[in-house]
Design a protein around this motif. Structure first.
Motif, short mmCIF file in Angstrom:
data_model
loop_
_atom_site.label_atom_id
_atom_site.label_comp_id
_atom_site.label_asym_id
_atom_site.label_seq_id
_atom_site.Cartn_x
_atom_site.Cartn_y
_atom_site.Cartn_z
N UNK A 195 0.80 -1.22 0.00
CA UNK A 195 0.00 0.00 0.00
C UNK A 195 0.84 1.28 0.00
N UNK A 196 1.49 1.63 1.11
CA UNK A 196 2.17 2.92 1.16
C UNK A 196 3.34 3.03 0.20
N UNK A 197 3.95 1.89 -0.17
CA UNK A 197 5.05 1.94 -1.13
C UNK A 197 4.59 2.46 -2.49
N UNK A 198 3.32 2.28 -2.79
CA UNK A 198 2.82 2.70 -4.10
C UNK A 198 2.91 4.22 -4.27
N UNK A 199 2.75 4.95 -3.20
CA UNK A 199 2.88 6.41 -3.29
C UNK A 199 4.32 6.81 -3.55
N UNK A 200 5.26 6.07 -2.95
CA UNK A 200 6.68 6.31 -3.23
C UNK A 200 6.98 6.02 -4.70
N UNK A 201 6.42 4.95 -5.23
CA UNK A 201 6.60 4.67 -6.66
C UNK A 201 6.12 5.86 -7.50
N UNK A 202 4.95 6.37 -7.18
CA UNK A 202 4.39 7.48 -7.95
C UNK A 202 5.32 8.69 -7.90
N UNK A 203 5.87 8.97 -6.74
CA UNK A 203 6.79 10.10 -6.61
C UNK A 203 8.00 9.93 -7.51
N UNK A 204 8.59 8.75 -7.52
CA UNK A 204 9.78 8.51 -8.34
C UNK A 204 9.43 8.55 -9.82
N UNK A 205 8.33 7.92 -10.19
CA UNK A 205 7.97 7.80 -11.61
C UNK A 205 7.54 9.12 -12.24
N UNK A 206 7.20 10.10 -11.42
CA UNK A 206 6.81 11.40 -11.94
C UNK A 206 7.85 12.48 -11.65
N UNK A 207 9.03 12.07 -11.20
CA UNK A 207 10.05 13.05 -10.82
C UNK A 207 10.78 13.62 -12.03
N UNK A 208 11.24 14.84 -11.91
CA UNK A 208 12.06 15.45 -12.96
C UNK A 208 13.38 14.71 -13.10
N UNK A 209 13.87 14.17 -11.97
CA UNK A 209 15.17 13.49 -11.99
C UNK A 209 15.15 12.25 -12.89
N UNK A 210 14.06 11.47 -12.83
CA UNK A 210 14.04 10.27 -13.66
C UNK A 210 13.86 10.62 -15.13
N UNK A 211 13.12 11.68 -15.42
CA UNK A 211 13.00 12.11 -16.81
C UNK A 211 14.35 12.56 -17.37
N UNK A 212 15.08 13.32 -16.57
CA UNK A 212 16.40 13.79 -17.01
C UNK A 212 17.35 12.62 -17.19
N UNK A 213 17.28 11.65 -16.30
CA UNK A 213 18.12 10.46 -16.40
C UNK A 213 17.86 9.71 -17.70
N UNK A 214 16.60 9.52 -18.04
CA UNK A 214 16.26 8.79 -19.26
C UNK A 214 16.72 9.55 -20.50
N UNK A 215 16.56 10.85 -20.49
CA UNK A 215 17.01 11.66 -21.62
C UNK A 215 18.52 11.54 -21.80
N UNK A 216 19.24 11.64 -20.71
CA UNK A 216 20.70 11.59 -20.78
C UNK A 216 21.21 10.19 -21.11
N UNK A 217 20.42 9.17 -20.81
CA UNK A 217 20.82 7.79 -21.07
C UNK A 217 20.46 7.33 -22.47
N UNK A 218 19.67 8.12 -23.19
CA UNK A 218 19.26 7.72 -24.53
C UNK A 218 18.28 6.57 -24.56
N UNK A 219 17.54 6.39 -23.47
CA UNK A 219 16.56 5.31 -23.40
C UNK A 219 15.31 5.70 -24.18
N UNK A 220 14.74 4.75 -24.90
CA UNK A 220 13.50 4.98 -25.66
C UNK A 220 12.33 4.39 -24.90
#
Length: 251
Positions: free
Chosen positions: A217-242
């Motif tokens: 249950x509560x871990x799901x909110x942590x997932x949402x925070x990570x999956x919508x973070x600017x940091x993960x978007x920037x990481x994917x862009x810099x890594x060239x992931x599609x």
């Protein structure tokens, strides 16, 4: 280049689950989701999909949460004395008559198709389709529908591909519980530089019902925070992931 599918399970489990998944799809990096069609909140999830203009999702085949679509006397080996699915998949599967399982899963497919949504792929709640017997049913359904099927391990992946079905090269199941951190998500992605990887996730805005029916249950909110973070978007862009959905496996 890595083709990355990030799939959110449990759409329709509770209103909070659906709200979190919608946010992760529209404001985060989640690329696909799978709908449960036998819950009290399936219609709510369908309304949210329509509101967001999302017309293609997967089907979360379910034999371990809530009640079957079919009457209990039509699938007696799937249910307990209260007419509900048994929650623990390892205990439920040995008691299942596979003819009952096939009838119920076929009914779930029919209900999904009746929604008018396009179907991207099949997977299952608690990985039930990776168990012998149910795997063969899931393969048959995926063949009939001509859609990809989630793998779960190398042995399952081999059976899926031998059946002529599409699936990913790899799957990560460890963005979960204590692993729901930005660092771990980045590590998972870094560990798969090429091919197609699915990362299973369960983002949500946890509501009281979720706490009542699910130990996750509560871990799901942590997932949402990570999956919508600017940091993960920037990481994917810099890594060239599609980022792709399961539809990419059918292209």
């Amino acid at each position: 280049m890595l083709n990355l599918i990030i799939n959110a399970d449990d759409l329709g489990l509770t209103p909070g689950c659906s709200k979190g998944i919608m946010q992760a799809l529209t404001a985060g990096i989640v690329t696909d989701t799978t709908l449960m069609v036998n819950t009290d909140f399936t219609e709510d999830a369908l309304a949210q999909l329509k509101q967001q203009g999302i017309t293609r999702v997967g089907l979360h085949l379910n034999l371990t949460m809530g009640r079957p679509l079919l009457a209990a006397d039509q699938v007696p080996s799937l249910v307990d004395a209260q007419g509900r699915f048994r929650r623990r998949v390892a205990e439920a599967v040995p008691l299942m008559n596979m003819a009952d399982a096939k009838r119920e899963l076929s009914a779930q497919v029919d209900k999904f198709l009746a929604t008018g949504l396009g179907l991207t792929h099949l997977d299952s709640h608690h990985h039930a389709h990776t168990y012998p017997g149910i795997l063969e049913i899931a393969i048959e359904l995926a063949q009939q529908l001509q859609v990809p099927l989630r793998q779960g391990n190398d042995a399952v992946r081999q059976k899926i591909t031998q059946a002529g079905l599409a699936t990913t090269d790899a799957i990560a199941l460890n963005f979960y519980e204590q692993g729901t951190t930005l660092d771990n998500l980045q590590h998972i992605i870094h560990s798969h530089p090429t091919g197609t990887l699915e990362i299973m996730c369960h983002p949500a805005k946890p509501d009281q019902l979720l706490y009542e029916i699910s130990s996750y249950n509560h871990w799901r909110e942590q997932e949402l925070t990570v999956l919508t973070s600017r940091e993960i978007r920037a990481f994917l862009t810099n890594s060239g992931v599609r980022l792709v959905g399961f539809d990419a496996l059918q292209a």
